[in-house]
Scaffold this motif. Structure first.
Motif, PDB file in Angstrom:
ATOM      1  N   LEU A 166      44.908   1.456  39.641  1.00  0.00           N
ATOM      2  CA  LEU A 166      45.555   2.479  40.453  1.00  0.00           C
ATOM      3  C   LEU A 166      44.761   3.778  40.504  1.00  0.00           C
ATOM      4  O   LEU A 166      44.839   4.527  41.468  1.00  0.00           O
ATOM      5  CB  LEU A 166      46.971   2.762  39.924  1.00  0.00           C
ATOM      6  CG  LEU A 166      47.980   1.624  40.060  1.00  0.00           C
ATOM      7  CD1 LEU A 166      49.308   2.013  39.425  1.00  0.00           C
ATOM      8  CD2 LEU A 166      48.198   1.270  41.535  1.00  0.00           C
ATOM      9  N   ARG A 167      43.982   4.059  39.454  1.00  0.00           N
ATOM     10  CA  ARG A 167      43.263   5.323  39.374  1.00  0.00           C
ATOM     11  C   ARG A 167      41.775   5.187  39.739  1.00  0.00           C
ATOM     12  O   ARG A 167      41.037   6.164  39.678  1.00  0.00           O
ATOM     13  CB  ARG A 167      43.365   5.897  37.947  1.00  0.00           C
ATOM     14  CG  ARG A 167      44.760   6.296  37.531  1.00  0.00           C
ATOM     15  CD  ARG A 167      44.742   6.817  36.112  1.00  0.00           C
ATOM     16  NE  ARG A 167      43.874   7.979  35.986  1.00  0.00           N
ATOM     17  CZ  ARG A 167      44.268   9.235  36.111  1.00  0.00           C
ATOM     18  NH1 ARG A 167      45.534   9.495  36.380  1.00  0.00           N
ATOM     19  NH2 ARG A 167      43.410  10.234  35.962  1.00  0.00           N
ATOM     20  N   ASN A 168      41.351   4.010  40.137  1.00  0.00           N
ATOM     21  CA  ASN A 168      39.932   3.768  40.343  1.00  0.00           C
ATOM     22  C   ASN A 168      39.705   3.112  41.707  1.00  0.00           C
ATOM     23  O   ASN A 168      40.149   1.987  41.947  1.00  0.00           O
ATOM     24  CB  ASN A 168      39.400   2.874  39.216  1.00  0.00           C
ATOM     25  CG  ASN A 168      37.900   2.788  39.200  1.00  0.00           C
ATOM     26  OD1 ASN A 168      37.284   2.398  40.177  1.00  0.00           O
ATOM     27  ND2 ASN A 168      37.296   3.144  38.074  1.00  0.00           N
ATOM     28  N   ARG A 169      39.007   3.813  42.610  1.00  0.00           N
ATOM     29  CA  ARG A 169      38.783   3.293  43.952  1.00  0.00           C
ATOM     30  C   ARG A 169      37.890   2.055  43.943  1.00  0.00           C
ATOM     31  O   ARG A 169      38.090   1.123  44.728  1.00  0.00           O
ATOM     32  CB  ARG A 169      38.153   4.378  44.830  1.00  0.00           C
ATOM     33  CG  ARG A 169      39.123   5.475  45.245  1.00  0.00           C
ATOM     34  CD  ARG A 169      38.442   6.497  46.131  1.00  0.00           C
ATOM     35  NE  ARG A 169      37.384   7.203  45.404  1.00  0.00           N
ATOM     36  CZ  ARG A 169      36.619   8.144  45.954  1.00  0.00           C
ATOM     37  NH1 ARG A 169      36.788   8.473  47.229  1.00  0.00           N
ATOM     38  NH2 ARG A 169      35.688   8.758  45.231  1.00  0.00           N
ATOM     39  N   ASP A 170      36.883   2.033  43.056  1.00  0.00           N
ATOM     40  CA  ASP A 170      35.999   0.868  42.978  1.00  0.00           C
ATOM     41  C   ASP A 170      36.755  -0.385  42.549  1.00  0.00           C
ATOM     42  O   ASP A 170      36.522  -1.482  43.074  1.00  0.00           O
ATOM     43  CB  ASP A 170      34.852   1.140  42.005  1.00  0.00           C
ATOM     44  CG  ASP A 170      33.912   2.217  42.515  1.00  0.00           C
ATOM     45  OD1 ASP A 170      33.819   2.381  43.749  1.00  0.00           O
ATOM     46  OD2 ASP A 170      33.268   2.889  41.682  1.00  0.00           O
ATOM     47  N   MET A 171      37.682  -0.216  41.593  1.00  0.00           N
ATOM     48  CA  MET A 171      38.472  -1.358  41.137  1.00  0.00           C
ATOM     49  C   MET A 171      39.422  -1.821  42.235  1.00  0.00           C
ATOM     50  O   MET A 171      39.619  -3.037  42.431  1.00  0.00           O
ATOM     51  CB  MET A 171      39.270  -0.990  39.886  1.00  0.00           C
ATOM     52  CG  MET A 171      38.504  -1.070  38.580  1.00  0.00           C
ATOM     53  SD  MET A 171      37.786  -2.698  38.246  1.00  0.00           S
ATOM     54  CE  MET A 171      39.176  -3.771  38.491  1.00  0.00           C
ATOM     55  N   LYS A 172      40.003  -0.892  42.987  1.00  0.00           N
ATOM     56  CA  LYS A 172      40.887  -1.266  44.095  1.00  0.00           C
ATOM     57  C   LYS A 172      40.123  -2.093  45.125  1.00  0.00           C
ATOM     58  O   LYS A 172      40.614  -3.116  45.600  1.00  0.00           O
ATOM     59  CB  LYS A 172      41.455  -0.008  44.757  1.00  0.00           C
ATOM     60  CG  LYS A 172      42.495   0.742  43.945  1.00  0.00           C
ATOM     61  CD  LYS A 172      42.977   1.961  44.721  1.00  0.00           C
ATOM     62  CE  LYS A 172      43.959   2.777  43.905  1.00  0.00           C
ATOM     63  NZ  LYS A 172      44.410   3.985  44.645  1.00  0.00           N
ATOM     64  N   ARG A 173      38.922  -1.640  45.451  1.00  0.00           N
ATOM     65  CA  ARG A 173      38.108  -2.349  46.428  1.00  0.00           C
ATOM     66  C   ARG A 173      37.734  -3.743  45.920  1.00  0.00           C
ATOM     67  O   ARG A 173      37.808  -4.729  46.666  1.00  0.00           O
ATOM     68  CB  ARG A 173      36.848  -1.544  46.725  1.00  0.00           C
ATOM     69  CG  ARG A 173      35.863  -2.221  47.667  1.00  0.00           C
ATOM     70  CD  ARG A 173      34.665  -1.332  47.942  1.00  0.00           C
ATOM     71  NE  ARG A 173      34.060  -0.860  46.703  1.00  0.00           N
ATOM     72  CZ  ARG A 173      33.244  -1.587  45.957  1.00  0.00           C
ATOM     73  NH1 ARG A 173      32.952  -2.835  46.319  1.00  0.00           N
ATOM     74  NH2 ARG A 173      32.722  -1.102  44.850  1.00  0.00           N
ATOM     75  N   ALA A 174      37.349  -3.838  44.662  1.00  0.00           N
ATOM     76  CA  ALA A 174      36.973  -5.134  44.090  1.00  0.00           C
ATOM     77  C   ALA A 174      38.161  -6.090  44.030  1.00  0.00           C
ATOM     78  O   ALA A 174      38.022  -7.294  44.293  1.00  0.00           O
ATOM     79  CB  ALA A 174      36.388  -4.928  42.696  1.00  0.00           C
TER      80      ALA A 174
END
Length: 312
Positions: A292-300
């Motif tokens: 929720l706090r990390n855009r790279d993780m959301k994209r992945a």
């Protein structure tokens, strides 16, 4: 059915939360749901990191290992509790109890040390950004991971091995849902002075030095960020540490809550519910915090879920 001790070894009974059937069915559904969310949430983090080449960096390398450790940490206690509720069999063997305590300690220490390694990674990223790729090279990351495993495996041995010298009654009723070391020590029939000394030393050393390392890293990080002149630069620097700092706060906050609750109260129910915070809630929340706090993780994660849905 009367329990008999034919082997000469004690038989442990995990009493759990309640003996009422209606409450046990609710507990079974609740903890099964929490366990599945924990396993699948952390497994998604591992798969997302391994499938996205943009996330093959030291921070996500340690995060994937933290997710694996969280799955193992939760799996040392919850499956046995669910099995006990389902089969109405509260027995855990002497060897099973010692083994559970050992692996519970191993993965608890591993979580702690991985968070410390991640704090060092964030320290290098913020305080020495130009030398980050040189310092946090793959060889150093592998060495840090190996060191965390070595310390965890060896650090858990003294507490478990000293348990073997204790004597117990034939049948031991543990007012808990797993073999938590302090609770088992209270039920020993022999002198536990050596065990308590070992427990305090290991807890002190393995708790103080990693926490001191994390606090030192973040003190340097805050000092470096405050020197940045632009607001955007400060926000970007803090955002790289936000997820990790949230997980550290949750981990140490729940552990401290358990320690204080066991110190201030002798109610076993309070201690059990407090233990749920760091054995179940914290490992379950970590994937949500990082996704929720990390855009790279959301994209992945979006890419992973899209590829999984398209392949079906």
């Amino acid at each position: 059915m009367e329990l008999r001790n034919h082997s000469g070894l004690p038989v442990f009974l995990l009493l759990g939360f309640s003996e009422k059937p209606e409450i046990q069915s609710v507990l079974f559904g609740l903890f099964l749901s929490l366990y599945l969310v924990t396993v699948f949430g952390n497994l998604l983090i591992i798969l997302a990191i391994s499938s996205d080449s943009h996330l093959h960096t030291p921070m996500y390398f340690f995060l994937s290992n933290l997710s694996f450790s969280d799955i193992c940490f939760t799996s040392t206690t919850i499956p046995k509790m669910l099995l006990s509720i389902q089969t109405q069999n509260k027995v855990i063997t002497y060897a099973g109890c010692i083994t559970q305590m050992y692996f519970f300690t191993v993965f608890g220490l591993l979580d702690n040390l991985l968070l410390t390694a991640m704090a060092y990674d964030r320290f290098v990223a913020v305080c020495h950004p130009l030398h980050y790729t040189v310092i946090m090279n793959p060889q150093l990351c592998a060495q840090l991971l190996a060191l965390t495993w070595l310390i965890s495996v060896l650090g858990a041995l003294p507490e478990s091995l000293t348990m073997l010298r204790l004597s117990f009654c034939a049948v031991v009723e543990i007012p808990h849902y797993f073999c938590e070391l302090p609770e088992v020590l209270k039920l020993a029939c022999s002198n536990t002075f050596t065990n308590n000394v070992v427990l305090y030393i290991v807890t002190g050393v393995m708790g103080f030095f990693p926490l001191a390392g994390i606090l030192f890293s973040y003190s340097r990080i805050v000092s470096s960020v405050l020197k940045i002149s632009t607001v955007g630069g400060k926000y970007k620097a803090f955002s790289t540490c936000g997820s990790h700092l949230s997980v550290v706060s949750l981990f140490y906050g729940t552990c401290l809550g358990v320690y204080l609750s066991s110190t201030w109260t002798h109610a076993s129910e309070t201690g059990m519910f407090a233990s749920v915070l760091y054995t179940v809630v914290t490992p379950m929340m970590n994937p949500f915090i990082y996704s929720l706090r990390n855009r790279d993780m959301k994209r992945a994660l979006r890419k992973l879920l899209c590829s999984m849905s398209s392949s079906q």
